[in-house]
Design a protein around this motif. Structure first.
Motif, PDB file in Angstrom:
ATOM      1  N   LYS A  61       3.754   4.112   5.509  1.00 48.20           N
ATOM      2  CA  LYS A  61       4.108   2.385   6.045  1.00 48.20           C
ATOM      3  C   LYS A  61       2.422   1.844   4.523  1.00 48.20           C
ATOM      4  O   LYS A  61       3.014   0.483   5.103  1.00 48.20           O
ATOM      5  N   LEU A  62       1.799   1.813   4.431  1.00 47.47           N
ATOM      6  CA  LEU A  62       1.023   1.042   3.589  1.00 47.47           C
ATOM      7  C   LEU A  62       0.734   2.143   1.959  1.00 47.47           C
ATOM      8  O   LEU A  62       0.445   3.101   2.159  1.00 47.47           O
ATOM      9  N   THR A  63       1.304   1.127   1.399  1.00 48.41           N
ATOM     10  CA  THR A  63       0.398   1.239   0.347  1.00 48.41           C
ATOM     11  C   THR A  63      -0.608   1.374  -0.373  1.00 48.41           C
ATOM     12  O   THR A  63      -0.731   0.061  -0.360  1.00 48.41           O
TER      13      THR A  63
ATOM     14  N   MET B  36      -3.698  -3.372  -0.828  1.00 49.78           N
ATOM     15  CA  MET B  36      -2.213  -3.267   0.467  1.00 49.78           C
ATOM     16  C   MET B  36      -1.263  -3.877   0.438  1.00 49.78           C
ATOM     17  O   MET B  36      -2.158  -4.661   1.271  1.00 49.78           O
ATOM     18  N   THR B  37      -0.669  -3.277   0.434  1.00 51.07           N
ATOM     19  CA  THR B  37       0.893  -3.200   0.562  1.00 51.07           C
ATOM     20  C   THR B  37       1.324  -2.716   2.062  1.00 51.07           C
ATOM     21  O   THR B  37       1.429  -1.926   2.337  1.00 51.07           O
ATOM     22  N   ALA B  38       2.048  -4.170   3.093  1.00 53.83           N
ATOM     23  CA  ALA B  38       2.886  -3.413   4.627  1.00 53.83           C
ATOM     24  C   ALA B  38       3.887  -4.094   4.825  1.00 53.83           C
ATOM     25  O   ALA B  38       3.405  -5.078   4.236  1.00 53.83           O
ATOM     26  N   ASP B  39       4.920  -4.121   5.346  1.00 55.47           N
ATOM     27  CA  ASP B  39       4.908  -4.599   6.144  1.00 55.47           C
ATOM     28  C   ASP B  39       4.229  -4.920   7.422  1.00 55.47           C
ATOM     29  O   ASP B  39       4.060  -5.388   7.664  1.00 55.47           O
ATOM     30  N   ALA B  40       4.973  -6.290   7.637  1.00 58.52           N
ATOM     31  CA  ALA B  40       4.415  -7.361   9.212  1.00 58.52           C
ATOM     32  C   ALA B  40       4.152  -6.143  10.368  1.00 58.52           C
ATOM     33  O   ALA B  40       2.921  -6.531  10.885  1.00 58.52           O
ATOM     34  N   GLU B  41       5.103  -5.513  11.015  1.00 54.34           N
ATOM     35  CA  GLU B  41       5.098  -4.563  12.066  1.00 54.34           C
ATOM     36  C   GLU B  41       3.575  -3.836  11.016  1.00 54.34           C
ATOM     37  O   GLU B  41       2.981  -3.640  12.439  1.00 54.34           O
TER      38      GLU B  41
ATOM     39  N   ALA C  13      -3.487   7.142   8.463  1.00 54.39           N
ATOM     40  CA  ALA C  13      -2.251   7.505   9.217  1.00 54.39           C
ATOM     41  C   ALA C  13      -1.174   6.441   7.963  1.00 54.39           C
ATOM     42  O   ALA C  13       0.043   7.292   7.879  1.00 54.39           O
ATOM     43  N   ALA C  14      -1.339   5.233   7.899  1.00 54.73           N
ATOM     44  CA  ALA C  14      -0.320   4.653   7.445  1.00 54.73           C
ATOM     45  C   ALA C  14      -0.199   4.887   6.237  1.00 54.73           C
ATOM     46  O   ALA C  14       1.143   4.952   5.894  1.00 54.73           O
TER      47      ALA C  14
END
Length: 95
Positions: free
Chosen positions: A77-79, A52-57, A71-72
């Motif tokens: 926002k989440l892959t 799972m990949t996302a930015d820190a926020e 939802a992300a």
């Protein structure tokens, strides 16, 4: 270990209540990676059933319960790469 990774490992460990039946790698863009598996939660960049990949926020919002993992994912926002069933199992733990 970056502060973001250190805080994420601590927060995930508190939510896990023991080991996880599967292996997931969280990649926090620009910070590093976290492994979640039967051994617990730790900093690491190993092979996993699901990544799972996302930015820190985004990752922080998921951990704090302000953003639902589904939802992300649906909003981009989440892959998720790999076994979606494993991702969904972990998602229920994080919700």
């Amino acid at each position: 270990m970056s502060d973001v990774i250190e805080q994420a490992v601590s927060a995930l460990s508190a939510k896990m209540n023991g080991g996880f039946d599967g292996s997931v790698k969280f990649v926090i863009e620009g910070e590093g990676a976290i492994m979640v598996d039967s051994d617990g939660v730790r900093q690491g960049d190993e092979d996993a059933e699901c990544t799972m990949t996302a930015d820190a926020e985004t990752f922080q919002a998921i951990l704090e319960g302000d953003l639902n993992p589904t939802a992300a994912f649906m909003s981009g926002k989440l892959t998720v790469d790999g076994d979606m069933g494993t991702a969904m199992k972990l998602g229920t733990v994080l919700s």
